[in-house]
Design a protein around this motif. Structure first.
Motif, PDB file in Angstrom:
ATOM      1  N   VAL A 203       0.846  -1.200   0.000  1.00  0.00           N
ATOM      2  CA  VAL A 203       0.000   0.000   0.000  1.00  0.00           C
ATOM      3  C   VAL A 203       0.882   1.250   0.000  1.00  0.00           C
ATOM      4  N   ALA A 204       1.895   1.273   0.878  1.00  0.00           N
ATOM      5  CA  ALA A 204       2.796   2.424   0.949  1.00  0.00           C
ATOM      6  C   ALA A 204       3.580   2.595  -0.354  1.00  0.00           C
ATOM      7  N   PHE A 205       4.047   1.493  -0.919  1.00  0.00           N
ATOM      8  CA  PHE A 205       4.763   1.532  -2.192  1.00  0.00           C
ATOM      9  C   PHE A 205       3.870   2.140  -3.278  1.00  0.00           C
ATOM     10  N   SER A 206       2.615   1.734  -3.305  1.00  0.00           N
ATOM     11  CA  SER A 206       1.665   2.257  -4.289  1.00  0.00           C
ATOM     12  C   SER A 206       1.447   3.751  -4.096  1.00  0.00           C
ATOM     13  N   LEU A 207       1.424   4.194  -2.844  1.00  0.00           N
ATOM     14  CA  LEU A 207       1.286   5.623  -2.587  1.00  0.00           C
ATOM     15  C   LEU A 207       2.422   6.397  -3.237  1.00  0.00           C
ATOM     16  N   GLY A 208       3.621   5.829  -3.204  1.00  0.00           N
ATOM     17  CA  GLY A 208       4.757   6.465  -3.860  1.00  0.00           C
ATOM     18  C   GLY A 208       4.557   6.593  -5.362  1.00  0.00           C
ATOM     19  N   LEU A 209       4.004   5.536  -5.965  1.00  0.00           N
ATOM     20  CA  LEU A 209       3.695   5.592  -7.402  1.00  0.00           C
ATOM     21  C   LEU A 209       2.699   6.702  -7.696  1.00  0.00           C
ATOM     22  N   PHE A 210       1.668   6.788  -6.860  1.00  0.00           N
ATOM     23  CA  PHE A 210       0.602   7.770  -7.090  1.00  0.00           C
ATOM     24  C   PHE A 210       1.097   9.193  -6.864  1.00  0.00           C
ATOM     25  N   ILE A 211       1.929   9.396  -5.843  1.00  0.00           N
ATOM     26  CA  ILE A 211       2.462  10.733  -5.565  1.00  0.00           C
ATOM     27  C   ILE A 211       3.261  11.238  -6.762  1.00  0.00           C
ATOM     28  N   LYS A 212       4.084  10.338  -7.330  1.00  0.00           N
ATOM     29  CA  LYS A 212       4.881  10.724  -8.507  1.00  0.00           C
ATOM     30  C   LYS A 212       3.972  11.019  -9.700  1.00  0.00           C
ATOM     31  N   TRP A 214       0.664  11.984  -9.511  1.00  0.00           N
ATOM     32  CA  TRP A 214      -0.182  13.148  -9.241  1.00  0.00           C
ATOM     33  C   TRP A 214       0.697  14.316  -8.818  1.00  0.00           C
ATOM     34  N   LYS A 215       1.079  15.146  -9.740  1.00  0.00           N
ATOM     35  CA  LYS A 215       2.000  16.240  -9.481  1.00  0.00           C
ATOM     36  C   LYS A 215       1.427  17.254  -8.491  1.00  0.00           C
ATOM     37  N   SER A 216       0.097  17.343  -8.382  1.00  0.00           N
ATOM     38  CA  SER A 216      -0.523  18.345  -7.522  1.00  0.00           C
ATOM     39  C   SER A 216      -0.137  18.148  -6.055  1.00  0.00           C
ATOM     40  N   TYR A 217       0.071  16.883  -5.634  1.00  0.00           N
ATOM     41  CA  TYR A 217       0.438  16.627  -4.238  1.00  0.00           C
ATOM     42  C   TYR A 217       1.794  17.241  -3.917  1.00  0.00           C
ATOM     43  N   GLU A 218       2.691  17.248  -4.902  1.00  0.00           N
ATOM     44  CA  GLU A 218       4.037  17.745  -4.661  1.00  0.00           C
ATOM     45  C   GLU A 218       4.067  19.258  -4.425  1.00  0.00           C
ATOM     46  N   LYS A 219       3.000  19.942  -4.799  1.00  0.00           N
ATOM     47  CA  LYS A 219       2.946  21.386  -4.558  1.00  0.00           C
ATOM     48  C   LYS A 219       2.907  21.696  -3.060  1.00  0.00           C
ATOM     49  N   LEU A 220       2.476  20.718  -2.261  1.00  0.00           N
ATOM     50  CA  LEU A 220       2.416  20.919  -0.814  1.00  0.00           C
ATOM     51  C   LEU A 220       3.815  21.079  -0.211  1.00  0.00           C
ATOM     52  N   TYR A 221       4.845  20.513  -0.876  1.00  0.00           N
ATOM     53  CA  TYR A 221       6.197  20.572  -0.336  1.00  0.00           C
ATOM     54  C   TYR A 221       6.701  22.003  -0.213  1.00  0.00           C
ATOM     55  N   ILE A 222       6.272  22.872  -1.127  1.00  0.00           N
ATOM     56  CA  ILE A 222       6.818  24.228  -1.154  1.00  0.00           C
ATOM     57  C   ILE A 222       6.185  25.133  -0.107  1.00  0.00           C
ATOM     58  N   ASN A 223       5.200  24.608   0.617  1.00  0.00           N
ATOM     59  CA  ASN A 223       4.577  25.373   1.695  1.00  0.00           C
ATOM     60  C   ASN A 223       5.458  25.271   2.935  1.00  0.00           C
ATOM     61  N   LYS A 224       6.030  26.408   3.368  1.00  0.00           N
ATOM     62  CA  LYS A 224       6.957  26.380   4.491  1.00  0.00           C
ATOM     63  C   LYS A 224       6.272  26.020   5.804  1.00  0.00           C
ATOM     64  N   GLY A 225       4.956  26.110   5.816  1.00  0.00           N
ATOM     65  CA  GLY A 225       4.223  25.740   7.022  1.00  0.00           C
ATOM     66  C   GLY A 225       3.884  24.266   7.074  1.00  0.00           C
ATOM     67  N   ALA A 226       4.208  23.528   5.997  1.00  0.00           N
ATOM     68  CA  ALA A 226       3.851  22.109   5.913  1.00  0.00           C
ATOM     69  C   ALA A 226       4.447  21.277   7.046  1.00  0.00           C
ATOM     70  N   PRO A 227       5.738  21.460   7.400  1.00  0.00           N
ATOM     71  CA  PRO A 227       6.291  20.647   8.489  1.00  0.00           C
ATOM     72  C   PRO A 227       5.566  20.843   9.812  1.00  0.00           C
ATOM     73  N   VAL A 228       5.213  22.066  10.120  1.00  0.00           N
ATOM     74  CA  VAL A 228       4.517  22.355  11.380  1.00  0.00           C
ATOM     75  C   VAL A 228       3.141  21.705  11.390  1.00  0.00           C
ATOM     76  N   ILE A 229       2.441  21.835  10.275  1.00  0.00           N
ATOM     77  CA  ILE A 229       1.106  21.240  10.163  1.00  0.00           C
ATOM     78  C   ILE A 229       1.198  19.722  10.265  1.00  0.00           C
ATOM     79  N   ALA A 230       2.188  19.144   9.588  1.00  0.00           N
ATOM     80  CA  ALA A 230       2.355  17.689   9.596  1.00  0.00           C
ATOM     81  C   ALA A 230       2.680  17.174  10.997  1.00  0.00           C
ATOM     82  N   VAL A 231       3.570  17.858  11.703  1.00  0.00           N
ATOM     83  CA  VAL A 231       3.928  17.455  13.068  1.00  0.00           C
ATOM     84  C   VAL A 231       2.705  17.525  13.979  1.00  0.00           C
ATOM     85  N   PHE A 232       1.947  18.594  13.875  1.00  0.00           N
ATOM     86  CA  PHE A 232       0.729  18.743  14.686  1.00  0.00           C
ATOM     87  C   PHE A 232      -0.255  17.618  14.388  1.00  0.00           C
TER      88      PHE A 232
END
Length: 371
Positions: A203-212, A214-232
């Motif tokens: 399942v996790a391996f497949s998520l990697g395939l889908f992330i690559k 679906w380019k839209s998910y990768e746009k979340l990386y450029i949000n500098k607040g993403a780490p804080v939100i993810a940790v919370f």
């Protein structure tokens, strides 16, 4: 934003940074700090996501693919676990393993070992070669075995789906794996050869395939607040359920998928913005990921031995696996430093020895040709 690239592919290697961070988190988790349950929500899933991410879009030659996976996954599993099996009796005599059943009373999750006969040693060695078992010191090698089975499963699906052209099969196998993983968790099923970990890993391996894909998910990386939100978010999720991939415990498929994606977002967004020197450190750690995976439990014994020698505690405590519970909980960072960098040092020395031997052999061959 600084990016590291290789000379050959000129690609961004933030994925290598992510894997470097994940292997460090794995070592931290095995030290038993109070926050380890939050690490376990995503750290192993991230490795499988990274693998799927890197495989998506590649044109695969079946034979080359299998040989590559045999070299990178099966070989270290067999070599390290085979070596640990051959050293079993030495570990017993030195106190690294305990043959005293009283070890079970010293800390939770302990196992008593025994001295192998020649026949047992041979049998265990054969089992190591065929992915049928691993000794205590090679406990982390379940990952290599599971990754190997996941990669072979993906190859079969890739070939059946006309080399990835018919991607509907990828979604179907993802859904089937998620359902089976949820059933295994709910019914506490334990399959032979740790196959109960396979379905969550796929399942996790497949998520990697889908992330690559679906380019839209990768746009979340450029949000500098993403780490804080993810940790919370992971902090909140960790209070509702727990994940232990090695045992097939995933909470439920939705919980596992959400935590896995959140963990990937956390590490990838950190990788995007961390300083260049930090990137290089984690990339270097990732280069020695196999050594860390297979040797960090043994490296922990260095810290345990020092603690025993300086505190006057009983040397019986050396056999406690993986770390001294109270010390590991408070001083997890000491175990982590040794658990990461002792194997890295071993890898550096081993590489230099190999290069030296290769140079010597090349010289011998050239002299033979000249003569």
């Amino acid at each position: 934003m600084a990016q590291i690239t290789t000379e050959t592919s000129k690609r961004n290697i933030d994925v290598d940074v992510v894997k470097g961070m994940a292997i460090v988190l794995m070592v931290i988790g095995h030290c038993g700090p109070l926050f380890s349950r939050y690490i376990y929500l995503f750290h192993m899933a991230v490795f499988f996501i990274a693998s799927g991410y890197c495989e998506y879009g590649k044109v695969i030659d079946g034979k080359v693919f299998v040989l590559k996976k045999v070299k990178s996954l099966w070989t270290p599993f067999a070599v390290y676990n085979g070596t640990f099996t051959l050293l079993n009796n030495l570990f017993c005599y030195s106190g690294i393993y305990s043959t005293d059943t009283n070890i079970l009373n010293l800390a939770s999750g302990q196992k008593a070992a025994h001295v192998y006969s020649l026949k047992e040693t041979l049998w265990m060695f054969i089992k190591n070669v065929f992915f049928l078992g691993e000794p205590q010191m090679g406990g982390g090698s379940w990952f290599l075995k599971t990754m190997f089975t996941v990669q072979i499963a993906y190859l079969i699906i890739y070939l059946i789906s006309q080399k990835g052209k018919n991607q509907i099969l990828l979604y179907i196998t993802f859904l089937i794996s998620a359902v089976i993983a949820g059933f295994i968790d709910r019914e506490s099923i334990e399959l032979p050869f740790r196959l109960h970990a396979f379905f969550a890993a796929y399942v996790a391996f497949s998520l990697g395939l889908f992330i690559k894909k679906w380019k839209s998910y990768e746009k979340l990386y450029i949000n500098k607040g993403a780490p804080v939100i993810a940790v919370f978010f992971l902090g909140v999720m960790g209070n509702f359920n727990a994940i232990e991939m090695i045992d097939g415990k995933i909470g439920n498929p939705t919980f596992f998928i959400v935590c896995s994606l959140t963990g990937w977002l956390l590490l990838m967004s950190i990788a995007k913005y961390c300083p260049l020197v930090v990137k290089k450190i984690f990339c270097y750690i990732n280069k020695h990921a196999v050594e860390i995976l297979m040797l960090h439990f043994l490296a922990f014994k260095i810290v345990t031995a020092i603690v025993i020698a300086t505190s006057g505690a009983s040397w019986r405590m050396l056999a406690i696996f993986p770390v001294l519970p109270d010390f590991g909980r408070k001083y997890w960072y000491i175990y982590t430093i040794v658990g990461v960098f002792a194997p890295v040092l071993y890898g550096i020395v081993l590489s230099k020895i190999r290069r030296m031997l290769s140079t010597i052999m090349d010289g011998i061959i050239r002299k033979g040709i000249i003569k």
